[in-house]
Write an enzyme that holds these catalytic residues in place. Sequence first.
Site, short mmCIF file in Angstrom:
data_model
loop_
_atom_site.label_atom_id
_atom_site.label_comp_id
_atom_site.label_asym_id
_atom_site.label_seq_id
_atom_site.Cartn_x
_atom_site.Cartn_y
_atom_site.Cartn_z
N ASP A 1 -11.92 6.41 -2.04
CA ASP A 1 -10.84 6.92 -1.14
C ASP A 1 -10.99 8.35 -0.75
OD1 ASP A 1 -8.48 8.11 0.06
OD2 ASP A 1 -7.20 6.87 -1.28
N TYR B 1 -3.87 9.00 -6.57
CA TYR B 1 -2.79 9.20 -5.59
C TYR B 1 -1.81 8.16 -6.07
CZ TYR B 1 0.03 8.18 -1.39
OH TYR B 1 1.14 8.21 -0.53
N ARG C 1 -3.57 -8.88 17.02
CA ARG C 1 -3.69 -8.72 15.50
C ARG C 1 -5.12 -8.90 15.17
NH1 ARG C 1 -3.25 -13.02 12.94
NH2 ARG C 1 -1.12 -13.98 13.96
N LYS D 1 -3.50 11.51 7.42
CA LYS D 1 -3.75 12.71 6.86
C LYS D 1 -4.82 13.78 7.59
CE LYS D 1 -1.15 10.96 3.42
NZ LYS D 1 -1.78 10.58 2.36
#
Length: 379
Positions: free
Chosen positions: A170, A98, A46, A195
């Site tokens: 973003d 978004y 992690r 994406k």
Amino acid sequence: MKFATKTIHGGQKPDPSTGAIMPPIYQTSTYVQSAPGEHQGYEYSRSQNPTRDALQKNLAALENGQHGLCFASGLAAIDAVIKLLQPGDEVISSDDLYGGSYRLFKKIFEPLGIKFHFVAMQNISKVEEMINPNTKMIWVETPTNPMMNIIDLKVMGQLARKNGLLMAVDNTFATPFLQQPLKYHADIVVHSATKYLGGHSDVIMGAVVVNDDDLAERLAFIQNACGAVPGPQDCFLVLRGIKTLALRMERHCDNGKQVAQFLKQHPRVDKVYWPGFQEHPNHAVANAQMRDYGGMISFSLKDNTQEAATKVLQQFRFFALAESLGGVESLAGHPASMTHASIPEEQREKVGIVNSLIRLSVGIEDIEDLLDDLDSALK
Ligand SMILES: *Cc1c(COP(=O)(O)O)cnc(C)c1O
């Protein structure tokens, strides 16, 4: 190093234990210590994982940043960035955002005491009007989704500096191939690596890139403390996808341009939103900050109904009706009922997300096939 070279070599070196040219998928949760606290920089996956490290270094190189951090999804990355804030803090963002970011801001963070203002960010005075002593961050998306507005990063960066605000961008739609927000004094760049970065529609991932050491440390703390990290196999896939980012983006842009021009002259089409048009209201800004115009295009129909849009979407052979964007294959979506369904209709109409609006993610197929597909679907 220039961009295409960076996609392949940025932050990469052969695996130290074997010389493997590709970073191995370190599918391990933990690492053996020789004595308590004596380890080779890795304690628990992690916190750190070598495959993730390789990707994080590569992402930092692509954005010309010092530090990269990966998250389990784009929204997990955005979530981590907003967790830098405190109750009482305010964020200014754009009114065509978004949908998932809007939902995260409104439904998760507003009840926790962080306030969001959504403004038509292309208009700088709208942003200035909203700044008050509680404002801590400007959240920019450019090009915006799905209306393809372009926000002036330079002007926004200056405004953020002047007022001591963090600026987060973003950069999912543009990718670092087209624009690099850190150049314009953005503090934080965020990606849905799902994406264009991944590029093959086979992985969900998010990323954050920053320059500032302190910011990087705080984000790494959140990454580890909240734990929304990607697995090593997904990191490997994104790293592999990025190697062809420059090539793919060139083709996305070329195909995008031809699709936009085709749609513009089509008798069934009403408006086409694409920043490459001379008459696009922010065309000059796009020219100043972007290398090209990308493969995202939205358009509305003269018959402005959801039924008309549905008919077109169902006729497509190559443009698959699906959420998401940025993969090698062309996709089409209906923002009002899909990606932006979580935004109230009144708010949607205000920014231009009308019922016939169709958003295309133009893929890298042969352009003749894509134009044929559009032509027959529109008939
Ligand atoms: C998809 C997307 C996100 C969210 O990313 P996920 O990987 O789906 O969580 C955030 N911003 C933009 C612009 C996106 O397109």
